[in-house]
Design a protein around this motif. Sequence first.
Motif, PDB file in Angstrom:
ATOM      1  N   CYS A  22       0.825  -1.207   0.000  1.00 19.25           N
ATOM      2  CA  CYS A  22       0.000   0.000   0.000  1.00 19.25           C
ATOM      3  C   CYS A  22       0.863   1.263   0.000  1.00 19.25           C
ATOM      4  O   CYS A  22       0.534   2.234  -0.697  1.00 19.25           O
ATOM      5  CB  CYS A  22      -0.928   0.007   1.210  1.00 19.25           C
ATOM      6  N   CYS A  25       1.684   2.409  -3.321  1.00 12.69           N
ATOM      7  CA  CYS A  25       0.527   2.549  -4.212  1.00 12.69           C
ATOM      8  C   CYS A  25       0.065   4.011  -4.267  1.00 12.69           C
ATOM      9  O   CYS A  25       0.057   4.720  -3.255  1.00 12.69           O
ATOM     10  CB  CYS A  25      -0.602   1.670  -3.695  1.00 12.69           C
ATOM     11  N   HIS A  27      -2.837   5.086  -4.467  1.00 15.37           N
ATOM     12  CA  HIS A  27      -4.091   5.286  -3.741  1.00 15.37           C
ATOM     13  C   HIS A  27      -3.914   5.355  -2.229  1.00 15.37           C
ATOM     14  O   HIS A  27      -4.890   5.520  -1.500  1.00 15.37           O
ATOM     15  CB  HIS A  27      -5.076   4.158  -4.063  1.00 15.37           C
ATOM     16  N   CYS A  35      -6.397   3.573   2.674  1.00 12.09           N
ATOM     17  CA  CYS A  35      -6.588   3.506   1.234  1.00 12.09           C
ATOM     18  C   CYS A  35      -7.625   4.534   0.800  1.00 12.09           C
ATOM     19  O   CYS A  35      -8.727   4.584   1.352  1.00 12.09           O
ATOM     20  CB  CYS A  35      -7.038   2.096   0.867  1.00 12.09           C
ATOM     21  N   PHE A  39     -10.275   0.408   0.232  1.00 10.93           N
ATOM     22  CA  PHE A  39      -9.962  -1.018   0.313  1.00 10.93           C
ATOM     23  C   PHE A  39      -9.260  -1.280   1.641  1.00 10.93           C
ATOM     24  O   PHE A  39      -8.514  -0.429   2.128  1.00 10.93           O
ATOM     25  CB  PHE A  39      -9.059  -1.441  -0.844  1.00 10.93           C
ATOM     26  N   PRO A  40      -9.446  -2.453   2.212  1.00  7.69           N
ATOM     27  CA  PRO A  40      -8.720  -2.772   3.443  1.00  7.69           C
ATOM     28  C   PRO A  40      -7.226  -2.927   3.148  1.00  7.69           C
ATOM     29  O   PRO A  40      -6.852  -3.559   2.160  1.00  7.69           O
ATOM     30  CB  PRO A  40      -9.340  -4.087   3.912  1.00  7.69           C
ATOM     31  N   CYS A  61      -3.236  -6.619  -4.251  1.00  7.21           N
ATOM     32  CA  CYS A  61      -4.459  -5.830  -4.399  1.00  7.21           C
ATOM     33  C   CYS A  61      -4.710  -5.556  -5.882  1.00  7.21           C
ATOM     34  O   CYS A  61      -3.827  -5.071  -6.592  1.00  7.21           O
ATOM     35  CB  CYS A  61      -4.310  -4.522  -3.630  1.00  7.21           C
ATOM     36  N   MET A  63      -6.405  -3.282  -7.102  1.00  4.93           N
ATOM     37  CA  MET A  63      -6.473  -1.849  -7.380  1.00  4.93           C
ATOM     38  C   MET A  63      -5.110  -1.164  -7.272  1.00  4.93           C
ATOM     39  O   MET A  63      -5.006   0.040  -7.430  1.00  4.93           O
ATOM     40  CB  MET A  63      -7.443  -1.171  -6.406  1.00  4.93           C
TER      41      MET A  63
END
Length: 67
Positions: A22, A25, A27, A35, A39-40, A61, A63
Amino acid sequence: MYVVYDAILDEQIRSHRLAFTCEQCAHFCEDRRACAVMFPTDAHTDEVARQLQDGDRVFFCKMFEAR
Ligand code: SF4
Protein backbone atom coordinates in the motif's frame (compact mmCIF):
# COMPACT_ATOMS: atom_id res chain seq x y z
CA MET A 1 -5.39 -12.63 -5.58
CA TYR A 2 -2.68 -14.33 -3.60
CA VAL A 3 0.43 -16.38 -4.21
CA VAL A 4 2.47 -18.40 -1.77
CA TYR A 5 5.64 -16.74 -0.53
CA ASP A 6 8.81 -18.77 -0.96
CA ALA A 7 12.47 -18.28 -1.82
CA ILE A 8 11.70 -18.03 -5.54
CA LEU A 9 9.09 -15.31 -5.04
CA ASP A 10 11.41 -13.50 -2.64
CA GLU A 11 14.13 -13.46 -5.30
CA GLN A 12 11.66 -12.25 -7.93
CA ILE A 13 10.43 -9.44 -5.66
CA ARG A 14 13.99 -8.32 -5.03
CA SER A 15 15.41 -8.71 -8.53
CA HIS A 16 12.45 -7.04 -10.24
CA ARG A 17 11.96 -4.51 -7.42
CA LEU A 18 8.33 -5.57 -7.41
CA ALA A 19 6.13 -2.86 -5.91
CA PHE A 20 2.93 -4.21 -4.36
CA THR A 21 2.45 -2.73 -0.88
CA CYS A 22 0.00 0.00 0.00
CA GLU A 23 2.80 2.41 0.84
CA GLN A 24 4.00 2.02 -2.76
CA CYS A 25 0.53 2.55 -4.21
CA ALA A 26 -0.83 5.81 -5.64
CA HIS A 27 -4.09 5.29 -3.74
CA PHE A 28 -2.46 5.22 -0.31
CA CYS A 29 -2.98 8.28 1.90
CA GLU A 30 0.11 8.70 4.02
CA ASP A 31 -1.53 11.06 6.50
CA ARG A 32 -4.42 8.71 7.29
CA ARG A 33 -2.44 5.51 6.71
CA ALA A 34 -5.47 4.33 4.73
CA CYS A 35 -6.59 3.51 1.23
CA ALA A 36 -8.22 6.36 -0.70
CA VAL A 37 -10.58 3.93 -2.45
CA MET A 38 -11.52 2.38 0.89
CA PHE A 39 -9.96 -1.02 0.31
CA PRO A 40 -8.72 -2.77 3.44
CA THR A 41 -4.94 -2.36 3.76
CA ASP A 42 -4.30 -4.98 6.43
CA ALA A 43 -2.91 -7.59 4.04
CA HIS A 44 -0.83 -5.27 1.86
CA THR A 45 1.33 -3.07 4.07
CA ASP A 46 5.13 -2.79 4.17
CA GLU A 47 5.00 -4.23 7.69
CA VAL A 48 3.18 -7.34 6.48
CA ALA A 49 5.61 -7.71 3.57
CA ARG A 50 8.60 -7.48 5.94
CA GLN A 51 7.22 -10.29 8.11
CA LEU A 52 6.48 -12.79 5.34
CA GLN A 53 7.59 -16.32 6.11
CA ASP A 54 8.01 -19.27 3.78
CA GLY A 55 4.57 -20.66 2.96
CA ASP A 56 2.65 -17.49 3.85
CA ARG A 57 0.10 -16.11 1.44
CA VAL A 58 1.00 -12.84 -0.29
CA PHE A 59 -2.14 -10.95 -1.17
CA PHE A 60 -1.91 -8.62 -4.17
CA CYS A 61 -4.46 -5.83 -4.40
CA LYS A 62 -6.24 -5.62 -7.74
CA MET A 63 -6.47 -1.85 -7.38
CA PHE A 64 -2.74 -1.34 -6.85
CA GLU A 65 -1.32 1.47 -8.94
CA ALA A 66 2.34 2.36 -8.82
CA ARG A 67 3.20 5.89 -7.74
S1 SF4 B 1 -5.65 0.30 -3.78
FE1 SF4 B 1 -4.99 -1.57 -2.76
S2 SF4 B 1 -2.74 -1.45 -2.71
FE2 SF4 B 1 -3.54 0.59 -3.13
S3 SF4 B 1 -3.67 1.57 -1.11
FE3 SF4 B 1 -5.67 0.67 -1.58
S4 SF4 B 1 -5.61 -1.34 -0.62
FE4 SF4 B 1 -3.51 -0.62 -0.78
